[in-house]
Design a protein around this motif. Sequence first.
Motif, PDB file in Angstrom:
ATOM      1  N   UNK A 166       5.807   3.330  -0.456  1.00 39.74           N
ATOM      2  CA  UNK A 166       6.580   2.502   0.064  1.00 39.74           C
ATOM      3  C   UNK A 166       6.374   2.497   1.670  1.00 39.74           C
ATOM      4  N   UNK A 167       6.720   1.232   2.658  1.00 39.10           N
ATOM      5  CA  UNK A 167       6.948   1.780   3.527  1.00 39.10           C
ATOM      6  C   UNK A 167       8.107   1.476   3.926  1.00 39.10           C
ATOM      7  N   UNK A 168       9.410   2.676   4.733  1.00 37.20           N
ATOM      8  CA  UNK A 168      10.424   2.702   4.640  1.00 37.20           C
ATOM      9  C   UNK A 168      10.963   2.129   5.797  1.00 37.20           C
ATOM     10  N   UNK A 169      11.340   1.229   6.706  1.00 33.99           N
ATOM     11  CA  UNK A 169      11.778   1.927   8.582  1.00 33.99           C
ATOM     12  C   UNK A 169      10.737   2.138   9.757  1.00 33.99           C
ATOM     13  N   UNK A 170       9.036   2.219   8.249  1.00 34.92           N
ATOM     14  CA  UNK A 170       7.743   2.162   9.506  1.00 34.92           C
ATOM     15  C   UNK A 170       7.353   3.017   8.984  1.00 34.92           C
ATOM     16  N   UNK A 171       8.019   3.761   7.944  1.00 33.41           N
ATOM     17  CA  UNK A 171       7.654   5.299   7.339  1.00 33.41           C
ATOM     18  C   UNK A 171       6.616   5.113   6.467  1.00 33.41           C
ATOM     19  N   UNK A 172       5.826   5.441   6.414  1.00 33.75           N
ATOM     20  CA  UNK A 172       4.486   5.083   5.113  1.00 33.75           C
ATOM     21  C   UNK A 172       5.280   6.684   3.773  1.00 33.75           C
ATOM     22  N   UNK A 173       5.578   6.381   2.724  1.00 30.04           N
ATOM     23  CA  UNK A 173       5.660   7.647   1.991  1.00 30.04           C
ATOM     24  C   UNK A 173       5.343   7.172   0.388  1.00 30.04           C
ATOM     25  N   UNK A 232       1.777   9.939   7.010  1.00 24.76           N
ATOM     26  CA  UNK A 232       2.191  10.058   5.399  1.00 24.76           C
ATOM     27  C   UNK A 232       3.208  10.852   4.959  1.00 24.76           C
ATOM     28  N   UNK A 233       3.816  10.956   4.380  1.00 27.46           N
ATOM     29  CA  UNK A 233       5.129  11.941   4.200  1.00 27.46           C
ATOM     30  C   UNK A 233       4.810  11.637   2.073  1.00 27.46           C
ATOM     31  N   UNK A 234       4.735  13.120   2.222  1.00 29.38           N
ATOM     32  CA  UNK A 234       4.592  13.419   0.497  1.00 29.38           C
ATOM     33  C   UNK A 234       5.606  14.046  -0.096  1.00 29.38           C
ATOM     34  N   UNK A 244      17.733   6.391  -3.156  1.00 30.49           N
ATOM     35  CA  UNK A 244      17.044   6.081  -1.556  1.00 30.49           C
ATOM     36  C   UNK A 244      16.482   5.082  -1.724  1.00 30.49           C
ATOM     37  N   UNK A 245      15.366   4.420  -2.712  1.00 31.95           N
ATOM     38  CA  UNK A 245      15.008   2.985  -2.834  1.00 31.95           C
ATOM     39  C   UNK A 245      15.865   2.202  -2.750  1.00 31.95           C
ATOM     40  N   UNK A 246      16.592   2.303  -3.474  1.00 31.48           N
ATOM     41  CA  UNK A 246      17.246   0.861  -3.944  1.00 31.48           C
ATOM     42  C   UNK A 246      18.838   1.025  -2.232  1.00 31.48           C
ATOM     43  N   UNK A 247      19.207   1.772  -2.004  1.00 28.87           N
ATOM     44  CA  UNK A 247      19.802   1.584  -0.750  1.00 28.87           C
ATOM     45  C   UNK A 247      18.206   1.464   0.398  1.00 28.87           C
ATOM     46  N   UNK A 248      17.531   1.736   0.187  1.00 26.49           N
ATOM     47  CA  UNK A 248      16.933   0.825   1.526  1.00 26.49           C
ATOM     48  C   UNK A 248      16.078  -0.105   1.121  1.00 26.49           C
ATOM     49  N   UNK A 249      16.570  -0.872   0.062  1.00 31.54           N
ATOM     50  CA  UNK A 249      16.404  -2.335  -0.690  1.00 31.54           C
ATOM     51  C   UNK A 249      18.431  -2.822  -0.346  1.00 31.54           C
ATOM     52  N   UNK A 250      18.717  -2.562  -0.309  1.00 33.20           N
ATOM     53  CA  UNK A 250      20.567  -3.110   0.235  1.00 33.20           C
ATOM     54  C   UNK A 250      19.790  -2.756   2.031  1.00 33.20           C
ATOM     55  N   UNK A 251      19.783  -2.290   2.485  1.00 36.26           N
ATOM     56  CA  UNK A 251      19.965  -2.095   4.143  1.00 36.26           C
ATOM     57  C   UNK A 251      18.827  -2.998   4.414  1.00 36.26           C
ATOM     58  N   UNK A 252      17.842  -2.898   4.464  1.00 36.46           N
ATOM     59  CA  UNK A 252      17.051  -3.760   4.919  1.00 36.46           C
ATOM     60  C   UNK A 252      15.540  -3.095   5.247  1.00 36.46           C
ATOM     61  N   UNK A 253      15.900  -1.898   4.902  1.00 29.74           N
ATOM     62  CA  UNK A 253      14.919  -0.900   5.424  1.00 29.74           C
ATOM     63  C   UNK A 253      13.242  -0.531   5.051  1.00 29.74           C
ATOM     64  N   UNK A 254      13.858  -1.120   3.259  1.00 30.37           N
ATOM     65  CA  UNK A 254      12.624  -0.638   2.366  1.00 30.37           C
ATOM     66  C   UNK A 254      11.203  -2.626   2.992  1.00 30.37           C
ATOM     67  N   UNK A 255      10.284  -1.687   4.022  1.00 30.94           N
ATOM     68  CA  UNK A 255       9.499  -3.182   4.217  1.00 30.94           C
ATOM     69  C   UNK A 255       8.592  -3.585   3.755  1.00 30.94           C
ATOM     70  N   UNK A 256       7.672  -2.495   3.097  1.00 30.99           N
ATOM     71  CA  UNK A 256       7.274  -3.194   1.985  1.00 30.99           C
ATOM     72  C   UNK A 256       6.868  -1.700   0.967  1.00 30.99           C
ATOM     73  N   UNK A 257       6.075  -2.588  -0.325  1.00 29.64           N
ATOM     74  CA  UNK A 257       5.971  -1.350  -1.786  1.00 29.64           C
ATOM     75  C   UNK A 257       4.525  -2.200  -1.956  1.00 29.64           C
ATOM     76  N   UNK A 258       3.756  -1.445  -2.424  1.00 30.08           N
ATOM     77  CA  UNK A 258       2.601  -1.408  -3.909  1.00 30.08           C
ATOM     78  C   UNK A 258       2.257  -0.025  -4.201  1.00 30.08           C
ATOM     79  N   UNK A 317      14.100  -8.451  -3.918  1.00 26.78           N
ATOM     80  CA  UNK A 317      13.308  -8.511  -2.896  1.00 26.78           C
ATOM     81  C   UNK A 317      12.448  -7.985  -1.989  1.00 26.78           C
ATOM     82  N   UNK A 318      11.551  -7.869  -2.224  1.00 24.47           N
ATOM     83  CA  UNK A 318      10.530  -6.792  -0.944  1.00 24.47           C
ATOM     84  C   UNK A 318       9.314  -7.899  -0.514  1.00 24.47           C
ATOM     85  N   UNK A 319      10.053  -7.993   0.860  1.00 22.76           N
ATOM     86  CA  UNK A 319       9.497  -8.778   2.296  1.00 22.76           C
ATOM     87  C   UNK A 319       9.064 -10.107   1.802  1.00 22.76           C
ATOM     88  N   UNK A 320      10.276 -10.649   0.979  1.00 27.00           N
ATOM     89  CA  UNK A 320      10.366 -11.708   0.845  1.00 27.00           C
ATOM     90  C   UNK A 320       9.484 -12.138  -0.623  1.00 27.00           C
TER      91      UNK A 320
END
Length: 355
Positions: free
Chosen positions: A239-246, A274-276, A283-297, A319-322
């Motif tokens: 995931x890319x959350x708030x600019x960070x890869x996790x 990268x954070x492992x 945390x993921x759903x919160x990031x979806x709600x507040x828009x900080x989940x930028x990308x997922x793959x 929806x992730x990144x539109x």
Amino acid sequence: MEKIRVELTKQPKQKPDITKTAFGTEFSDHMFVMDYSPEQGWYDPRIVPFAPITLSPASTVFHYGVEIFEGMKAYRRADGGIQLFRPDQNISRFNSSADRMCMPLVDEEFLLSAIKQLVSLDRDWVPNAPDSSLYIRPFMFATEPVISVHAHGRCKLMVITSPVACYYPTGLNPTKILIETDDVRAVKGGTGYVKCGGNYAAANRAGAKAEAMGYSQVLWLDGVERKYIEEVGSMNVMFKINGKIVTPKLTGSVLPGITLKSCIELMHHYNIPVEERLISVDELIEACRNGSLEEAWGTGTAAVVSPIGELCYNGEKFVVNGGKIGAFTQQLYDKLTGIQWGKCEDPFGWTVRID
Ligand SMILES: *Cc1c(COP(=O)(O)O)cnc(C)c1O
């Protein structure tokens, strides 16, 4: 180890039109086989025409699922040559799987040389359409013809190969993912970190449910608390959350993917942190709600990098990144596939040429 005996096919098959072939439905002319018995060790390594095999109905594999496998690819370079991508990693993971299942280990160098010889013999089966490849499937199963749970012993190791088209003929289309809250894939102490057929058998129900609901894969949560994110279908997840890869930490229930490892090493190379770590679904759903989940793959050998365009959790859709592939995901795909198909330089020594 003995020399590999070679028996050539007398009826070479017609090569399929790769662009019209579904994944894993066509097989090359030859296969590698060798057998194991406790008395003889590994014996009779051979490359023979691809054909059905005969087994006792009592074979351990049919009753107790003693089976492991690997998945790797041979790639056609622009200069016509053929190369493998980090085959040493697949083969060492094969031995780690064998160890977990109490199956005999293989000589890693020998198996690599056998795979190279097989691919070299069937080199015309490595397709050259853009982004196509020859999928290589090593597998091993227990053949002891005794229906006792304690019967250990005979095994058969085989390698078959299958020409596969570009995973995304219409471009990298983001997939819809259902977060699975009932079934689990694996638990610590179980077999989640190895590639065994049983893991897939146990995952089918959740996959079928997701498919019936219009989703292409499930996102697995941990088997104890249903709290932490593990993998997506048969891929690792980033995931890319708030600019960070996790990405989820490899805790023992997550499969240590070679594509994931390569993505992480690529990012280290480019000084991208990268954070492992453990990532909770909250945390993921919160990031979806507040828009900080930028990308997922997802990451895996078959699809390389597979963008996620939608997540569904307890009936709620995000929806992730539109619903479109993100810039970082696209870069990662281009970089990794560039190395795999020999289009860009390989500063890591990951590729192994076959002559
Ligand atoms: C094979 C596999 C992966 C991906 O591993 P790669 O080495 O990247 O192909 C991820 N998860 C599961 C469950 C797998 O079986």
